[in-house]
Design an enzyme around this catalytic site. Structure first.
Site, PDB file in Angstrom:
ATOM      1  N   LYS A 155       0.812  -1.219   0.000  1.00 21.57           N
ATOM      2  CA  LYS A 155       0.000   0.000   0.000  1.00 21.57           C
ATOM      3  C   LYS A 155       0.846   1.271   0.000  1.00 21.57           C
ATOM      4  O   LYS A 155       0.462   2.290  -0.571  1.00 21.57           O
ATOM      5  CB  LYS A 155      -0.967  -0.011   1.184  1.00 21.57           C
ATOM      6  N   GLU A 239      -3.054   6.812   8.247  1.00 22.08           N
ATOM      7  CA  GLU A 239      -3.618   7.847   7.404  1.00 22.08           C
ATOM      8  C   GLU A 239      -4.795   8.493   8.118  1.00 22.08           C
ATOM      9  O   GLU A 239      -5.382   7.914   9.036  1.00 22.08           O
ATOM     10  CB  GLU A 239      -4.051   7.293   6.043  1.00 22.08           C
ATOM     11  N   HIS A 274     -15.001  -3.855   7.982  1.00 27.67           N
ATOM     12  CA  HIS A 274     -14.203  -3.617   6.777  1.00 27.67           C
ATOM     13  C   HIS A 274     -14.346  -4.730   5.746  1.00 27.67           C
ATOM     14  O   HIS A 274     -13.567  -4.783   4.785  1.00 27.67           O
ATOM     15  CB  HIS A 274     -12.718  -3.420   7.134  1.00 27.67           C
ATOM     16  N   ARG A 331      -5.964  -8.242  -8.845  1.00 25.95           N
ATOM     17  CA  ARG A 331      -6.603  -9.547  -9.008  1.00 25.95           C
ATOM     18  C   ARG A 331      -8.059  -9.348  -9.387  1.00 25.95           C
ATOM     19  O   ARG A 331      -8.555  -8.227  -9.459  1.00 25.95           O
ATOM     20  CB  ARG A 331      -6.545 -10.325  -7.689  1.00 25.95           C
TER      21      ARG A 331
END
Length: 565
Positions: A155, A239, A274, A331
């Protein structure tokens, strides 16, 4: 194709390193222009369950032989018998480790003349080492190049790529953080709340929110340990948390000649812990200008990194109409079916043909030819008990009746009567996809389909899905990622009556064990010998059986030969 993996296998790269990566990845080399086409005759799916069967079906339609692999625990699973050939792997390994055993999977492929391997999703689907092992063995990997997977699978590296491609990102740390002090430096500048995320991996694993200093340490430890357990790397980045946001992802597809197109977007805002639960395509109530900006950014980023094959660029969209890049999934996604339904494009077959060397133009995938046709909704039906904090349920399915009808697509693998649901793998049972002219009509079809299902023996999340589909806010398309948290009523369920199965159980119990309740008086039953009516028995003429008994095998054969018929 590109050989910069040595530069980017570390947990993060410097800006100068990324400048080198950028020059190498964005240039159209002679090797790229001269991509060697190759016909795929036999394909192995390095996965299990629903996605393996999905790929097998796509291969069957274009006359490609299929190979399945299965663990000891999956010996009775449908994906094993849906393929032309199947091979057991992972003897002595854990159920998960069996599907992560790269050397054994490659060995099976080479031994059985496999031309290509499709990784599905999960397991090794975003593993650059696996993609490289396929290429080194002379096997086509159905997906992006190893170098792109190394780069975008991390990431932090992906964020830097987005910056270089001028795609907006959420403010966050530029390097992996391994201690709380580094996180506190970030918090001092940007404040709370923050999101801690695993630097590698996906699927919602290794993600924790810290809203204040008191929550920070526990969130950090949990996110790090979860990330390490999921992908073997506990590194994190922090973040700023974007609240009241929508989760929008853009389906992209690229060829080996620099061509990249998008198949529009999906809204995946209905999430629990999530994890996506219900996906919608296209995103509802999305301004066309904003759609154009997001899809353009996704395509530009894909071109920037030299992306090939199918992938997804994910964004958060805040309440002010600003979108921020989150990550790239290198993917096929679970929810790719929604994009297939609204565009009419078979993404899996497109993956295979691109890997063979086809251009997007050869497949009719130029951007101006891809149009949105109606709306689609996908529900992930799982074997989880929504009344018991969504605890995964295991056992045998006693009754299974599937939904059918116009506008309904069912993708499943373990859903049938007498199927055994094991505790070893993901709890996904069936993917139900509804397609209609607009979002509300698609939801109506989905409600009808879910109420048609009859599943007994294991718990499912159908009651929860129906609650969401009936909710006014969902039907209007005005949801955010906090939708489930803000509506506790969605988690209140009416128990199923299950009258038919209860009645059958009662009757069988009475037939086998007699009445279950005592008589209402002390009077003993009368001893009466019933008189049965006389039934005249019909004379049954002798047949071949009597000949066999009387004459024996030799005489029987002789009589048969003499018979005129």
């Amino acid at each position: 194709m590109y050989r910069v993996s040595n530069l980017i296998q570390t947990s993060y790269c410097t800006r100068s390193t990324f400048a080198s990566c950028k020059r190498l990845l964005s240039s159209k080399t002679n090797e790229q222009k001269q991509y060697k086409t190759r016909k795929i005759n036999k394909l192995l799916v390095a996965n299990r369950g629903e996605i393996a069967i999905r790929v097998f079906r796509a291969c069957s339609e274009i006359n490609i032989q299929t190979v399945a692999i299965y663990s000891a625990e999956d010996e009775g699973q449908l994906h094993r018998i849906k393929a032309d050939e199947s091979f057991k792997i992972g003897r002595g390994l854990s159920p998960i480790a069996a599907y992560l055993n790269i050397p054994e999977i490659i060995k099976v492929a080479v031994k059985n003349d496999v031309d290509a391997i499709h990784p599905g999703y999960g397991f090794l689907s975003e593993n650059g080492d696996f993609a490289k092992a396929c290429m080194d063995a002379g096997i086509v990997f159905i997906g992006p190049t190893p170098d792109v997977i190394y780069r975008m699978g991390n990431k932090l590296n992906a964020r830097q790529s987005a910056i270089d491609a001028k795609v907006p990102i959420i403010p966050g740390t530029t390097h992996a953080v391994d201690n709380l002090d580094a996180v506190r430096v970030f918090v001092k500048e940007h404040g709370y709340p923050i999101m801690l995320k695993a630097a590698r991996g996906g699927g919602g694993r290794g993600m924790r929110i810290a809203r204040n200093e008191d929550e920070l340490e526990e969130a950090f430890q949990r996110a790090s340990s979860e990330a390490k357990a999921a992908v073997g790397d506990g590194s994190l980045f922090a973040e700023r948390l974007v609240t009241q946001a929508r989760h929008i992802e853009v389906q992209v597809i690229g060829d080996h000649y620099g061509g990249v197109s998008h198949l529009y977007e999906r809204d995946c805002s209905v999430q629990r812990r999530h994890q996506k639960v219900i996906e919608v395509a296209p995103a509802t109530n999305l301004d066309p200008k904003l759609r154009d900006r997001m899809t353009s950014d996704a395509v530009r980023l894909a071109r920037h990194v030299g992306y090939q094959n199918a992938g997804t660029v994910e964004f958060l969209l805040d309440d002010k109409g600003r979108h921020y890049f989150i990550e790239v999934n290198c993917r096929l996604q679970v929810e790719h079916t929604c994009s297939e339904e609204i565009t009419g494009i078979d993404i899996v077959q497109s993956q295979i043909k691109i890997a063979e060397g086809s251009r997007l133009a050869d497949l009719g995938l130029e951007q101006d030819k891809i149009k949105i046709m109606g709306a689609a909704v996908q529900c992930r039906m799982t074997t989880e008990d929504p009344a018991n904090n969504f605890t995964p349920d295991v056992g045998r399915i006693d009754v299974f009746r599937s939904a059918e009808g116009f506008g309904i697509r069912i993708d499943s693998a373990s859903a049938y009567t007498d199927a055994v649901i094991s505790p070893f793998y993901d709890s996904l049972l069936v993917k139900v996809i509804a397609h209609s002219r607009n979002h509300q009509e698609a939801c109506a079809k989905m409600v009808r389909a879910l109420t048609e299902f009859r599943i007994r023996g294991v718990k499912t999340n159908i009651p929860f899905l129906l609650n969401v589909l009936h909710h006014k806010q969902f039907l209007e398309g005005s949801i955010t990622t906090s939708f489930l948290d803000e509506n506790p009523i969605l988690f209140k369920f009416s128990p199923a009556q299950n009258r038919a199965q209860k009645l059958l159980s009662y009757l069988s119990e009475v037939l086998v064990n007699g009445p279950l309740t005592p008589l209402g008086t002390d009077i003993k039953p009368m001893h009466i010998k019933p008189e049965l009516p006389h039934v005249k028995r019909k004379e049954i003429p002798n047949g071949w059986r009597q000949v066999l008994i009387k004459e024996g095998p030799a005489g029987f054969a002789k009589t048969v030969r003499k018979h005129p018929q």
